[in-house]
Write an enzyme that holds these catalytic residues in place. Structure first.
Site, PDB file in Angstrom:
ATOM      1  N   ASP A   1       4.076  -2.487   4.580  1.00  0.00           N
ATOM      2  CA  ASP A   1       4.561  -2.737   3.223  1.00  0.00           C
ATOM      3  C   ASP A   1       6.065  -2.459   3.216  1.00  0.00           C
ATOM      4  OD1 ASP A   1       3.700  -1.223  -0.028  1.00  0.00           O
ATOM      5  OD2 ASP A   1       5.340  -2.519   0.603  1.00  0.00           O
TER       6      ASP A   1
ATOM      7  N   ASN B   1      13.190 -14.860  -6.710  1.00  0.00           N
ATOM      8  CA  ASN B   1      13.378 -16.213  -7.259  1.00  0.00           C
ATOM      9  C   ASN B   1      14.770 -16.253  -7.883  1.00  0.00           C
ATOM     10  OD1 ASN B   1      13.283 -15.486 -10.175  1.00  0.00           O
ATOM     11  ND2 ASN B   1      11.195 -14.894  -9.631  1.00  0.00           N
TER      12      ASN B   1
ATOM     13  N   GLY C   1       4.159 -11.171  -5.606  1.00  0.00           N
ATOM     14  CA  GLY C   1       4.378 -10.973  -4.169  1.00  0.00           C
ATOM     15  C   GLY C   1       5.280  -9.795  -3.835  1.00  0.00           C
ATOM     16  N   VAL C   2       6.120 -10.021  -2.819  1.00  0.00           N
ATOM     17  CA  VAL C   2       6.971  -8.901  -2.363  1.00  0.00           C
ATOM     18  C   VAL C   2       8.009  -8.545  -3.442  1.00  0.00           C
ATOM     19  CG1 VAL C   2       8.682 -10.324  -1.127  1.00  0.00           C
ATOM     20  CG2 VAL C   2       8.202  -7.997  -0.354  1.00  0.00           C
ATOM     21  N   ASP C   3       8.412  -9.541  -4.204  1.00  0.00           N
ATOM     22  CA  ASP C   3       9.374  -9.313  -5.308  1.00  0.00           C
ATOM     23  C   ASP C   3       8.786  -8.316  -6.306  1.00  0.00           C
ATOM     24  OD1 ASP C   3      11.051 -11.665  -7.606  1.00  0.00           O
ATOM     25  OD2 ASP C   3      11.575  -9.647  -6.931  1.00  0.00           O
TER      26      ASP C   3
ATOM     27  N   THR D   1       7.066 -17.812   2.597  1.00  0.00           N
ATOM     28  CA  THR D   1       5.766 -18.200   3.162  1.00  0.00           C
ATOM     29  C   THR D   1       4.593 -17.817   2.272  1.00  0.00           C
ATOM     30  OG1 THR D   1       5.514 -16.117   4.385  1.00  0.00           O
ATOM     31  CG2 THR D   1       6.658 -17.931   5.509  1.00  0.00           C
ATOM     32  N   GLY D   2       4.864 -17.273   1.104  1.00  0.00           N
ATOM     33  CA  GLY D   2       3.766 -16.935   0.184  1.00  0.00           C
ATOM     34  C   GLY D   2       3.717 -17.952  -0.937  1.00  0.00           C
TER      35      GLY D   2
ATOM     36  N   TYR E   1       5.907 -19.615  -2.221  1.00  0.00           N
ATOM     37  CA  TYR E   1       6.749 -20.815  -2.027  1.00  0.00           C
ATOM     38  C   TYR E   1       6.204 -21.760  -0.966  1.00  0.00           C
ATOM     39  CZ  TYR E   1      10.378 -19.272  -5.281  1.00  0.00           C
ATOM     40  OH  TYR E   1      11.074 -18.912  -6.417  1.00  0.00           O
TER      41      TYR E   1
HETATM   42  N1  APR Z   1       5.705  -6.025   2.003  1.00  0.00           N
HETATM   43  C1  APR Z   1       5.978  -7.009   2.900  1.00  0.00           C
HETATM   44  N2  APR Z   1       5.640  -8.295   2.720  1.00  0.00           N
HETATM   45  C2  APR Z   1       4.981  -8.604   1.576  1.00  0.00           C
HETATM   46  C3  APR Z   1       4.667  -7.643   0.587  1.00  0.00           C
HETATM   47  C4  APR Z   1       5.060  -6.307   0.845  1.00  0.00           C
HETATM   48  N3  APR Z   1       4.804  -5.326  -0.026  1.00  0.00           N
HETATM   49  N4  APR Z   1       4.013  -8.282  -0.438  1.00  0.00           N
HETATM   50  C5  APR Z   1       3.921  -9.575  -0.083  1.00  0.00           C
HETATM   51  N5  APR Z   1       4.490  -9.773   1.120  1.00  0.00           N
HETATM   52  C6  APR Z   1       4.584 -10.998   1.921  1.00  0.00           C
HETATM   53  C7  APR Z   1       3.615 -12.101   1.598  1.00  0.00           C
HETATM   54  O1  APR Z   1       2.342 -11.814   2.155  1.00  0.00           O
HETATM   55  C8  APR Z   1       4.303 -13.258   2.294  1.00  0.00           C
HETATM   56  O2  APR Z   1       4.016 -13.234   3.673  1.00  0.00           O
HETATM   57  O3  APR Z   1       5.845 -11.584   1.672  1.00  0.00           O
HETATM   58  C9  APR Z   1       5.791 -12.941   2.097  1.00  0.00           C
HETATM   59  C10 APR Z   1       6.486 -13.791   1.043  1.00  0.00           C
HETATM   60  O4  APR Z   1       5.573 -14.099   0.007  1.00  0.00           O
HETATM   61  P1  APR Z   1       6.027 -14.036  -1.536  1.00  0.00           P
HETATM   62  O5  APR Z   1       6.235 -12.632  -1.927  1.00  0.00           O
HETATM   63  O6  APR Z   1       5.033 -14.847  -2.306  1.00  0.00           O
HETATM   64  O7  APR Z   1       7.449 -14.731  -1.565  1.00  0.00           O
HETATM   65  P2  APR Z   1       7.846 -16.273  -1.502  1.00  0.00           P
HETATM   66  O8  APR Z   1       6.837 -17.106  -0.792  1.00  0.00           O
HETATM   67  O9  APR Z   1       9.268 -16.264  -0.973  1.00  0.00           O
HETATM   68  O10 APR Z   1       7.830 -16.718  -3.032  1.00  0.00           O
HETATM   69  C11 APR Z   1       8.803 -16.170  -3.877  1.00  0.00           C
HETATM   70  O11 APR Z   1       7.182 -15.485  -5.469  1.00  0.00           O
HETATM   71  O12 APR Z   1       6.944 -13.302  -6.039  1.00  0.00           O
HETATM   72  C12 APR Z   1       7.491 -14.487  -6.437  1.00  0.00           C
HETATM   73  O13 APR Z   1       9.421 -13.841  -7.692  1.00  0.00           O
HETATM   74  C13 APR Z   1       9.000 -14.394  -6.454  1.00  0.00           C
HETATM   75  O14 APR Z   1       9.181 -16.519  -7.520  1.00  0.00           O
HETATM   76  C14 APR Z   1       9.351 -15.835  -6.294  1.00  0.00           C
HETATM   77  C15 APR Z   1       8.305 -16.319  -5.301  1.00  0.00           C
END
Ligand code: APR
Length: 176
Positions: free
Chosen positions: A15, A29, A37-39, A123-124, A126
Site C-alpha cells: 500500500d 485526476n 483508487g490510490v488517489d 492501470t485502474g 483509467y
Molecule cells: N497503493 C498502491 N497502489 C494502489 C493503491 C494503494 N493504496 N490503491 C490502488 N492502487 C493501484 C490500483 O490497483 C491500480 O493498479 O493503483 C493503480 C492505479 O489505479 P487507480 O487508482 O484507479 O488510478 P488510475 O487508473 O490512474 O485512475 C485514476 O481514478 O481514483 C481515481 O481520482 C482518480 O480519477 C482518477 C482515476
C-alpha cells in the site's frame, strides 16, 4: 552500469500510503480534488490538509505533475500526476503516460527527493492495458536513472499480485 541501475529499483507488493519514502506519486485526476483508487487512499491517509492544498493548485493537465506536502502520510511529499484515460491507443496515451513518469522524476529532483514510490499509473479506473503501462513505466525509469544520481531508489508499489508479477517479469526484460 546495469548492476548499478538495478540496485536503484525495487518492486514490491503493498500500500503506497504506508511507504516511508521522501515522495509518493499519486495517480490523480485533472481536478486534483481526490477520487477513488490510490488517489482516494492517499487523501484518506494524508488527511484534509492535502485537499486544502490541492484545491489551491487548481488542477493539473494530463501528463503533468504537481507537488504537495504529505501531511499525515509517512512520505514527506506527494507528487500528483494525471495519467491518460485509455481510449484505444490512438489518442497519444503512450506519450502522455510516459510524460507522467518523466514529469514525476523532474518534480522529485526539484524537491530533492532521494527515494520515490510509484503506483501503477492509469492501470485502474483509467483502464490503460497493464502490460503496456508497465513497459512504459520501466522504460522511462531506465532512461531516466543514468541521467541523475540524486534519486537513490525508485520503488514500484503494486497493490495486487497480478500487477506485482507483471512488474517483476517485465523488469527482467527491460533491465537485462
Ligand atoms: N497503493 C498502491 N497502489 C494502489 C493503491 C494503494 N493504496 N490503491 C490502488 N492502487 C493501484 C490500483 O490497483 C491500480 O493498479 O493503483 C493503480 C492505479 O489505479 P487507480 O487508482 O484507479 O488510478 P488510475 O487508473 O490512474 O485512475 C485514476 O481514478 O481514483 C481515481 O481520482 C482518480 O480519477 C482518477 C482515476
Amino acid at each position: 552500469m546495469e548492476r548499478e541501475l538495478k540496485d536503484r529499483i525495487e518492486i514490491l507488493q503493498g500500500d503506497i500510503t504506508k511507504m516511508e519514502v521522501d515522495a509518493i506519486v499519486n495517480a490523480a485526476n485533472s481536478s486534483l480534488l481526490g477520487g477513488g483508487g490510490v488517489d482516494g487512499a492517499i487523501h484518506r491517509a494524508a488527511g484534509p490538509e492535502l485537499l486544502a492544498e490541492t484545491r489551491k493548485i487548481g488542477g493539473c493537465p494530463t501528463g503533468e505533475a504537481r507537488v504537495t506536502k504529505g501531511y499525515r502520510l509517512p512520505a514527506k511529499w506527494v507528487i500528483h500526476t494525471v495519467g491518460p484515460i485509455w481510449s484505444g491507443g490512438n489518442r497519444n496515451e503512450d506519450d502522455l503516460l510516459a510524460s507522467c513518469y518523466r514529469n514525476s522524476f523532474k518534480a522529485a529532483i526539484e524537491i530533492g527527493a532521494v527515494t520515490v514510490a510509484f503506483p501503477s499509473i492509469s492501470t485502474g479506473a483509467y483502464r490503460f492495458p497493464l502490460e503496456r503501462a508497465v513497459n512504459i513505466a520501466l522504460r522511462e525509469t531506465r532512461s531516466f536513472l543514468p541521467t541523475n544520481q540524486s534519486i537513490k531508489k525508485v520503488i514500484f508499489v503494486c497493490f495486487g499480485t497480478e500487477v506485482h508479477k507483471r512488474y517483476q517479469r517485465l523488469f527482467k526484460e527491460v533491465f537485462t
